[in-house]
Design a protein around this motif. Structure first.
Motif, PDB file in Angstrom:
ATOM      1  N   PRO A  49     116.645 -96.544  -6.237  1.00 12.67           N
ATOM      2  CA  PRO A  49     115.312 -96.781  -5.719  1.00 12.67           C
ATOM      3  C   PRO A  49     114.784 -98.091  -5.994  1.00 12.67           C
ATOM      4  O   PRO A  49     113.836 -98.622  -5.018  1.00 12.67           O
ATOM      5  N   GLU A  50     114.644 -98.464  -7.032  1.00 13.12           N
ATOM      6  CA  GLU A  50     114.081 -99.789  -7.420  1.00 13.12           C
ATOM      7  C   GLU A  50     114.490-100.987  -6.777  1.00 13.12           C
ATOM      8  O   GLU A  50     113.881-102.066  -6.690  1.00 13.12           O
ATOM      9  N   LEU A  53     113.714-100.949  -0.578  1.00 10.41           N
ATOM     10  CA  LEU A  53     112.359-100.749  -0.027  1.00 10.41           C
ATOM     11  C   LEU A  53     111.871 -99.161  -0.053  1.00 10.41           C
ATOM     12  O   LEU A  53     112.632 -98.405  -0.085  1.00 10.41           O
ATOM     13  N   PRO A  54     110.671 -98.945  -0.523  1.00 11.78           N
ATOM     14  CA  PRO A  54     110.199 -97.696  -0.741  1.00 11.78           C
ATOM     15  C   PRO A  54     110.455 -96.594   0.470  1.00 11.78           C
ATOM     16  O   PRO A  54     110.528 -95.603  -0.140  1.00 11.78           O
ATOM     17  N   ASP A  55     110.545 -97.031   1.575  1.00  5.18           N
ATOM     18  CA  ASP A  55     110.729 -96.017   2.533  1.00  5.18           C
ATOM     19  C   ASP A  55     112.094 -96.060   2.936  1.00  5.18           C
ATOM     20  O   ASP A  55     112.471 -95.288   3.769  1.00  5.18           O
ATOM     21  N   ARG A  58     117.290 -92.819   0.086  1.00  4.66           N
ATOM     22  CA  ARG A  58     117.893 -93.380  -1.403  1.00  4.66           C
ATOM     23  C   ARG A  58     119.572 -92.622  -1.017  1.00  4.66           C
ATOM     24  O   ARG A  58     120.258 -93.277  -1.609  1.00  4.66           O
TER      25      ARG A  58
END
Length: 94
Positions: A49-50, A53-55, A58
């Motif tokens: 996830p890092e 992008l957050p959206d 995954r």
């Protein structure tokens, strides 16, 4: 999980899987070769996830090929083994 080719959510269930733990990869955690209950062989990728992008999803997937026999699954596992050799720290057959 989301299909990278169609951008749709995949509802098929995993019947069999071979997992590659990608401990040496910056972007990916794991990669699975899976036979699904609809007869497809999918490559399923779990992203770190890092790194995305957050959206961004995954867990993403794409169809490798339609399974006619056992050989297709093994060929796909071998292909991923060769492609990810530099990043693989463990393999788990299930």
């Amino acid at each position: 999980m989301k299909d990278l080719n169609t951008d749709k959510v995949i509802l098929a269930k995993v019947v069999r899987r071979h997992t590659f733990v990608l401990g040496a990869s910056v972007a990916l955690e794991r990669m699975h070769v899976a036979v699904m209950d609809d007869g497809t062989t999918r490559v399923i990728t779990e992203r770190r996830p890092e790194h995305f992008l957050p959206d961004a999803p995954r867990v993403v997937t794409f169809v490798s090929r339609r399974v006619a026999d056992e050989e297709d699954f093994r060929q796909c596992v071998q292909r991923i083994r060769e492609m990810e050799a530099a990043y693989t720290t463990q393999e788990v057959a299930a």
